[in-house]
Every structure is written in C-alpha cells, then in structure tokens.
Scaffold this active site. Structure first.
Site, PDB file in Angstrom:
ATOM      1  N   LYS A 107      35.340 -14.293  25.533  1.00  0.00           N
ATOM      2  CA  LYS A 107      36.571 -15.090  25.130  1.00  0.00           C
ATOM      3  C   LYS A 107      37.203 -15.602  26.167  1.00  0.00           C
ATOM      4  O   LYS A 107      37.344 -14.934  27.209  1.00  0.00           O
ATOM      5  CB  LYS A 107      37.532 -13.968  24.169  1.00  0.00           C
TER       6      LYS A 107
HETATM    7  P1  NAD Z   1      43.078 -23.873  14.199  1.00  0.00           P
HETATM    8  O1  NAD Z   1      43.877 -24.112  15.314  1.00  0.00           O
HETATM    9  O2  NAD Z   1      42.029 -24.701  13.657  1.00  0.00           O
HETATM   10  O3  NAD Z   1      44.050 -23.350  13.021  1.00  0.00           O
HETATM   11  C1  NAD Z   1      45.038 -22.299  12.948  1.00  0.00           C
HETATM   12  C2  NAD Z   1      45.741 -22.491  11.761  1.00  0.00           C
HETATM   13  O4  NAD Z   1      46.675 -21.311  11.501  1.00  0.00           O
HETATM   14  C3  NAD Z   1      46.741 -23.912  11.678  1.00  0.00           C
HETATM   15  O5  NAD Z   1      46.877 -24.147  10.410  1.00  0.00           O
HETATM   16  C4  NAD Z   1      48.194 -23.250  12.360  1.00  0.00           C
HETATM   17  O6  NAD Z   1      49.048 -23.994  11.822  1.00  0.00           O
HETATM   18  C5  NAD Z   1      48.128 -21.784  11.572  1.00  0.00           C
HETATM   19  N1  NAD Z   1      48.963 -20.847  12.151  1.00  0.00           N
HETATM   20  C6  NAD Z   1      49.452 -20.624  13.383  1.00  0.00           C
HETATM   21  N2  NAD Z   1      50.249 -19.689  13.178  1.00  0.00           N
HETATM   22  C7  NAD Z   1      50.485 -19.409  12.088  1.00  0.00           C
HETATM   23  C8  NAD Z   1      51.361 -18.293  11.511  1.00  0.00           C
HETATM   24  N3  NAD Z   1      52.084 -17.562  12.290  1.00  0.00           N
HETATM   25  N4  NAD Z   1      51.156 -18.251  10.308  1.00  0.00           N
HETATM   26  C9  NAD Z   1      50.270 -18.925   9.319  1.00  0.00           C
HETATM   27  N5  NAD Z   1      49.867 -19.962   9.959  1.00  0.00           N
HETATM   28  C10 NAD Z   1      49.730 -19.971  11.065  1.00  0.00           C
HETATM   29  O7  NAD Z   1      42.337 -22.471  14.335  1.00  0.00           O
HETATM   30  P2  NAD Z   1      40.864 -21.808  13.597  1.00  0.00           P
HETATM   31  O8  NAD Z   1      39.550 -22.265  14.370  1.00  0.00           O
HETATM   32  O9  NAD Z   1      41.211 -22.249  12.303  1.00  0.00           O
HETATM   33  O10 NAD Z   1      41.206 -20.492  13.947  1.00  0.00           O
HETATM   34  C11 NAD Z   1      42.042 -19.604  12.905  1.00  0.00           C
HETATM   35  C12 NAD Z   1      41.340 -17.969  12.960  1.00  0.00           C
HETATM   36  O11 NAD Z   1      40.207 -18.041  12.729  1.00  0.00           O
HETATM   37  C13 NAD Z   1      41.638 -17.599  14.523  1.00  0.00           C
HETATM   38  O12 NAD Z   1      41.904 -16.083  14.262  1.00  0.00           O
HETATM   39  C14 NAD Z   1      40.473 -17.660  15.141  1.00  0.00           C
HETATM   40  O13 NAD Z   1      40.209 -16.571  15.990  1.00  0.00           O
HETATM   41  C15 NAD Z   1      39.505 -17.445  13.827  1.00  0.00           C
HETATM   42  N6  NAD Z   1      38.052 -18.107  13.852  1.00  0.00           N
HETATM   43  C16 NAD Z   1      37.648 -19.147  13.935  1.00  0.00           C
HETATM   44  C17 NAD Z   1      36.458 -19.580  14.133  1.00  0.00           C
HETATM   45  C18 NAD Z   1      36.147 -21.056  14.438  1.00  0.00           C
HETATM   46  O14 NAD Z   1      34.989 -21.517  14.256  1.00  0.00           O
HETATM   47  N7  NAD Z   1      37.085 -22.032  14.268  1.00  0.00           N
HETATM   48  C19 NAD Z   1      35.363 -18.737  14.035  1.00  0.00           C
HETATM   49  C20 NAD Z   1      35.926 -17.491  14.076  1.00  0.00           C
HETATM   50  C21 NAD Z   1      37.093 -17.018  13.944  1.00  0.00           C
END
Ligand code: NAD
Length: 417
Positions: A107
């Site tokens: 990471k």
């Molecule tokens: P992203 O940046 O696209 O979206 C994050 C979202 O969360 C945004 O809408 C943001 O406004 C919101 N957010 C931020 N702080 C917040 C809060 N305090 N309360 C509510 N909403 C809040 O990120 P993503 O890629 O969608 O990732 C989101 C989660 O999914 C993370 O934990 C990430 O590690 C996990 N994840 C993502 C992927 C991927 O392929 N994108 C894969 C595995 C896990």
C-alpha cells in the site's frame, strides 16, 4: 483515517494475533507476518503553481511478497499516516490470499489534500513520488493501483514515469490504468461488482431476496456509487447515500445515476432534490436490509454500531468496522462480509489487468466479469464454510483462510538464508 483513539495498525496486528491463536500458528511465522517486509518513507518536493516549493511525505509499504509481488493501492489524503498504510498493506496480503490470487500485500500513501491542489501539482507530485519509489516498484516486485483520491490518470502518470526511466513501455507496473494504455475492461467497477457478488451470495444464505431489499451506502466514490448503481439495477431500493459532506435519504429510494450527476455538478450528493439530509453517523443507523460502508476506516465503532439495523453489512471500504463494533454486530446477528472478501473484486480484476498487460493480450468485459464472479463465489463459499465449521464470525473465517495460505507459503519457501 487514523486518529488519536484509533490506530489501524494496532487493529490489524490484533486481528492477526487473534487468528494465530485459533489456528495455532507457528510462533516464528507469526512474528514474520506481524511486520511489514519493507516500508519506505520519502520526501517529495513539488514546485507549486505559485512558484513556491512544498515538500510532501509519502510512503510505500510492502507487507508480504511470499505468494507473489506485492499489490495495493495508493492513497492521497491529508490524514494518511505510516501506521494506516502498514495496516492497509497487511490487509492486502490477506485479501489476495483469501481470493487465491498470486500476490502479497502492499500500500502507498501521500499526506496531501489533492482537492486543494491543481492537476499540474498532483501530476508533479505523482511523478516525483514514482521516481523516489522506482527501486522498489515494478511488475515483478510491487504494483500500485488507485485508492482514495487517486484514479486512472494518476496510474497513467506512474506508468509513464516508470517507463521513461526504463526506456520502454512497462504497462504491468500499475493497474487501474486507462484502457488506451493497457487497462482492463471492467476494472473501474470491479470493486463494486465483486461486492455485489458477495452480497448476492450472502442474501441467498440468509434466505433473503436482493430484489426488493433496501440498501444504504456510505461514501459515494468509485466503490460506493457503483455499488449503489449495481444494487439498484438488481432491483434493490437505495434508501440513502453519503459523501464527506453529508448524506441524503429518501424513503421511496434514490436513482444512483441522477445522484451522481448532481454530485458531479455540485461536488456533493447533499442537496439532491426531494431528499432529507442525514449525517454520516445517522446514515449507519437507518432501517435497511443491507448496509455498504464504502468510505473510510473507523466508521462502525462502539458508538455507531449499536444503531445498525441492517441484516447484512458488506464492507466495500477497508477497515470500516472496529473490533468493538464487530462484537456488537455479531451479538445483533448481523452478517458482516469482511472487507478482505467484500471488496476483493478490485484487486482480482487488477490481477487480470496485470496478466493482460504482461501478455499484451486483452479480454472482453464479459470474460472479465465471468472470471471475477467465479473467483468471488469460490472465495465466499470457502469463507462461509470455514465460518460454519469453526463457529466464528465471517471476518475471523476469512482471516483463517487467508493466514493459513500465507503461512503455508512461508513455510514452504522457508526463511532466507
Ligand atoms: P473515492 O475517493 O473514489 O471515494 C471515497 C468516497 O468517500 C467519496 O465519496 C468521499 O466523499 C467519501 N468520504 C470521505 N470521507 C468520508 C466520511 N468521513 N464519511 C462519508 N464519506 C466520506 O475512494 P474509493 O476508491 O471509492 O475508496 C473507498 C473505500 O473503498 C476505501 O476504503 C478504499 O480503500 C476501498 N477500496 C477501494 C477500491 C477501489 O478499487 N477503488 C478497492 C478496494 C477497496
């Protein structure tokens, strides 16, 4: 994100300790798995648009490379800490093992607020970070991917910087790339699609039906908004969604595409016509069948978990539930599909992208989705059976499956020299 009361690294280590006891893990292997193999901290000087020079701190952690190169996202956020990145890297090791793909966990993160930076500043920061990491990343070593606030464009800059330094194109150095430079069909929605497959399996086990179920999604980024859209397409009613500025609720259900359009125009889901405002804490307690935390860590806590009314929690986000909250949800009989399984679709299609990039032979979207479903279904059933035979939570069961696989590989390879 990490805060004073919550240390994700302590949480990740204590989860491993708990599993080590259950599976009677060899103490030497336990010591190896408890720490990252490698953690690099770098300073990233960046010329800002106003002519000043700012220095950002960045990290890359490789928890394990025992089952293959390390794999994991890169996060840009003002609250990134080294402990958070270490925890996320360890969780990636378990995630890759639970779905049986040949990677260890890695990471990365940079402490910055990309929302207050221009595109040029983000590009220069990304390229310099890549240059600082160049000796420890690569298709055979460690392969970054998008995470919070990073996207296919950021991956393209990393791929370009790495390739320019090597002197030839190296598409396998990152995944989550744009399609035109070797990205995979289906990668963008893979995390949410994998989460949907897990939910479909869980719904079946619970004797429920997805069609007509009610859903709440916290976080409206890549994972959250696409999960909302796919669940809506399957006939579920999305009652509420949120982002960092707050949430919205409608008892008649939301149209996820219309909400996304509103977010693209106004930068938030908040204020979507015909909805009531809810806070990010309130959203977790809304009466619904399926709750999908898809924002950040530390959302379901001792304080918020007692209000949860969902029958299934599908962790699209990494680490959204603290151990205290886990106990509370277990007592309530909530089926928690743990992050390392529920959101493993992203890394699974990243694996497909890596394979395609190395072979320079590309698959159709249908091929990707069929292969993804087969891996997710198999992993879900293995974890579910382990849960039943060991009489533990689904989280512990997923760790039992994953830690056993990594421990076995570590034993087979032996301790070098
Ligand atoms: P992203 O940046 O696209 O979206 C994050 C979202 O969360 C945004 O809408 C943001 O406004 C919101 N957010 C931020 N702080 C917040 C809060 N305090 N309360 C509510 N909403 C809040 O990120 P993503 O890629 O969608 O990732 C989101 C989660 O999914 C993370 O934990 C990430 O590690 C996990 N994840 C993502 C992927 C991927 O392929 N994108 C894969 C595995 C896990």
């Amino acid at each position: 994100m990490a805060n004073k009361e919550f240390n994700p690294w302590a949480m990740a280590q204590s989860q491993l300790d708990q599993v080590a006891e259950i599976i009677d893990l060899d103490p030497g292997i336990h010591r190896v798995l408890r720490l990252p193999r490698r953690a690099l901290t770098v300073s990233i000087p960046v010329k800002m648009d106003d002519g000043s020079v700012q220095v950002f701190e960045g990290y890359r952690v490789q928890h394990s490379q025992t089952r293959g190169p390390s794999k994991g996202g890169l996060r840009y956020h003002q609250d990134v800490t080294l402990d958070e990145v270490k925890a996320l890297a360890m969780w990636m090791t378990w995630k890759c093992a639970v779905v049986g793909i040949p990677f260890g966990g890695g990471k990365g993160g940079i402490i910055c607020n990309p929302k207050e930076m221009s595109e040029g500043e983000v590009e220069r920061m990304t390229r310099r970070f890549t240059a600082e990491m160049i000796m420890i990343i690569g298709p055979e070593v460690d392969i970054p991917a998008p995470d919070v606030n990073t996207n296919p464009q950021v991956m393209a800059w990393i791929m370009d910087t790495y390739s320019m330094n090597r002197g030839y194109p190296v598409p396998g150095v990152v995944t989550g790339k744009p399609l035109d430079i070797g990205g995979s069909q289906g990668r963008n929605e893979a995390t949410a699609r994998g989460c949907l497959f897990s939910i479909q399996n869980a719904v079946k086990k619970k004797g429920m039906k997805l069609e007509g179920s009610t859903v709440v999604v916290q976080g409206y980024g890549n994972a959250g908004w696409i999960a909302a859209r796919l669940l809506h397409e399957c006939g579920a009613t999305v009652l509420a969604v949120s982002d960092s500025r707050g949430g919205i609720y409608s008892k008649n259900g939301l149209d996820p595409v219309a909400v996304l359009e509103h977010k693209q125009k106004t930068k938030s889901v908040v204020g979507f016509p015909g909805t009531d405002a809810v806070t990010n804490e309130e959203i977790l307690g809304i009466e619904c069948d399926i709750l999908v935390p898809a924002a950040l860590e530390n959302q379901l806590t001792e304080k918020t978990a007692p209000a949860v009314k969902a029958k299934i929690v599908a962790e699209a986000a990494n680490g959204p539930t603290t151990p205290d909250a886990d106990r509370i949800l277990e007592e309530k009989g909530v089926l928690v599909i743990p992050d390392i399984l529920a959101n493993a679709g992203g890394v699974t299609v990243s694996y497909f992208e890596w394979v395609q990039s190395i072979q320079e032979y590309f698959w159709t979207r249908e091929e990707v989705n069929v292969k993804l479903k087969s891996i997710m279904d198999k992993a879900f059933n293995e974890v579910y059976d382990t849960m039943e035979s060991n009489k533990v939570s689904m989280r512990l069961a997923s760790y039992i499956v994953a830690v056993n696989r990594v421990a076995e590989a570590t034993t087979l390879r032996g301790i070098y020299p």
